[in-house]
Design a protein around this motif. Structure first.
Motif, PDB file in Angstrom:
ATOM      1  N   ALA A  18       0.823  -1.213   0.000  1.00  0.00           N
ATOM      2  CA  ALA A  18       0.000   0.000   0.000  1.00  0.00           C
ATOM      3  C   ALA A  18       0.857   1.263   0.000  1.00  0.00           C
ATOM      4  N   GLU A  28      -4.386   2.363  -2.714  1.00  0.00           N
ATOM      5  CA  GLU A  28      -5.518   1.454  -2.520  1.00  0.00           C
ATOM      6  C   GLU A  28      -6.812   2.176  -2.892  1.00  0.00           C
ATOM      7  N   LYS A  74      -8.505  -2.958  -1.494  1.00  0.00           N
ATOM      8  CA  LYS A  74      -7.558  -3.189  -0.417  1.00  0.00           C
ATOM      9  C   LYS A  74      -6.660  -4.335  -0.842  1.00  0.00           C
ATOM     10  N   TRP A  75      -5.372  -4.045  -1.039  1.00  0.00           N
ATOM     11  CA  TRP A  75      -4.451  -5.098  -1.447  1.00  0.00           C
ATOM     12  C   TRP A  75      -4.254  -6.082  -0.301  1.00  0.00           C
TER      13      TRP A  75
END
Length: 440
Positions: free
Chosen positions: A137, A142, A146-147
């Protein structure tokens, strides 16, 4: 619109005889010419258009070891070293920078695959690490998702597709090779199962060795000799922005991929998004390619386009042995896919809000020549002594170019190969061998 490639001049006189003729002036052919000339051999590099006019100038420019198929990894390790050496020895800027490559994902399964790939990386001493959600992030906004994590290789990087192959070709010329642009190789002269020469549109060259590095044209070029090379072309699209703010050098997400160029612009694309155009050659090799096509259908659109009636996969290419077809198609320059251009721009703006006002300078299309298992062919050709094939790079050819060219040069002179060439043999595609497509 095709990319703006650095143009170089051609040698006026076609040699009557050389040790090696190379058909195809992309990054692979240019690099092979360099390494053969460095060995002291006389080399003629033939290109029906101009050096790097097709896929060698239309790619992202990534030079990576990270996330490679295991079969390609020895070549990619070699290639990264050779990129450094070529920059030093040719004394020209190829745009090669070890800037690091970042991948981000929102998919736990993808992240698990990257974790598993680290076992392969350790075998080859490749420096890569998996990024936590917080770490990725920091590098990638993001804004859309949301990674769950990412992966990063500090020693990987990029080069400039518009500069690299022309500069390497000039390096070969400095060592004695000659370069002949707008000079199509029409056919090979084979006598008693051996290469005897090459017929070109500008005359005949005697030689005992030929490297076919003709990219998407390779299968058609070899077919009149009765050589079967299963090859299919995927039509892809990329864009280039005007110079803008720096938000990262080379970043890949599920939505788009960005690569910063030397002038501060970005190459923009979406990985895997493309057109699979139904052509006579695609139909001919449909059985060999069906497993790969089925795996890619979620990202690839099917359709019929101009490639059905012109180009290497077309009806005329399949039904005739017209040896003028290559000079009648100087540059394979398909227009960008309109539906994909819009998707790329929208995805980039949503994924990287800092680039919300990004302006597009140009867009282009290209045909990526693929093999059924998406692994290149670098192989001596059974039944024709002195003939080596290096093609089918499946979208991996630019970064692997130096290693592929180095290996091809070794096969031309029957030297001990720098890496095991078995995974790249042509026969695997035509002898009924079970192909591994797990990495596609």
């Amino acid at each position: 619109m095709s990319p703006h490639v650095q143009r170089i001049h051609s040698d006026e006189r076609l040699p009557a005889e050389v040790d090696v003729v190379i058909v195809g002036g992309g990054v692979l052919g240019s690099t092979a010419a360099y390494y053969l000339a460095k060995r002291g051999l006389s080399v003629a590099l033939l290109e029906k258009g101009h050096v790097a006019c097709e896929q060698s100038s239309r790619n992202w420019g990534w030079c990576r070891q990270q996330n490679r198929d295991r079969r390609e990894l020895p070549l990619s390790v070699l290639s990264m070293r050779l990129w450094d050496e070529l920059t030093r020895d040719i004394n020209r800027d190829l745009g090669f920078r070890r800037c690091g490559l970042v991948y981000a994902t929102h998919d736990e399964a993808v992240l698990a695959g990257w974790e598993k790939w680290r076992e392969v990386a350790r075998e080859y001493d490749v420096d890569t690490r998996v990024l936590s959600r917080a770490e990725v992030a920091e590098r990638v906004p993001e804004a859309r998702d949301k990674w769950v994590g990412g992966t990063y290789s500090e020693r990987d990087g990029k080069a400039e597709p518009a500069l690299a192959a022309p500069a390497i070709a000039e390096g070969a010329r400095a060592l004695g090779a000659t370069i002949h642009q707008e000079c199509a190789a029409r056919s090979l002269d084979v006598a008693n199962g051996r290469i005897a020469g090459v017929h070109t549109e500008k005359g005949y060259i005697r030689t005992s060795a030929v490297l076919c590095a003709a990219g998407a044209w390779s299968s058609r070029f070899l077919r009149p000799l009765g050589i079967s090379f299963p090859q299919a072309s995927i039509r892809q699209t990329a864009l280039r922005s005007t110079p803008t703010i720096n938000i990262g050098e080379a970043v890949s997400t599920p939505y788009c991929t960005i690569t910063r160029r030397l002038d501060g612009s970005y190459t923009l694309a979406i990985s895997g998004k493309a057109n699979l155009e139904i052509t006579p050659q695609a139909i001919r090799y449909s059985r060999e390619f069906m497993p790969q096509f089925l795996r890619r259908l979620k990202n690839v659109r099917l359709g019929v386009g101009q490639s059905f009636v012109s180009g290497p996969d077309s009806m005329p290419a399949l039904l005739t042995n017209d040896d003028r077809i290559f000079e009648q198609n100087r540059v394979l320059d398909p227009p960008p896919l309109k539906w994909l251009v819009g998707q790329v721009v929208e995805s980039v703006r949503k994924t990287f809000p800092q680039l919300g006002e990004i302006k597009i300078d140009s867009a282009w299309g290209g045909f990526v020549d693929c093999t059924p298992d998406a692994v290149p062919v670098v192989s001596q050709v059974d039944g024709v002594k002195g003939l080596v094939l290096a093609a089918g790079c499946s979208g991996h050819g630019f970064g692997l170019g130096p290693g592929l060219g180095y290996l091809a040069a070794e096969l031309v002179v029957n030297d001990t190969p720098c890496v095991d060439p078995t995974p790249f043999r042509l026969s695997r595609l035509i002898d009924g061998s079970k192909l591994d497509i797990s990495a596609i």
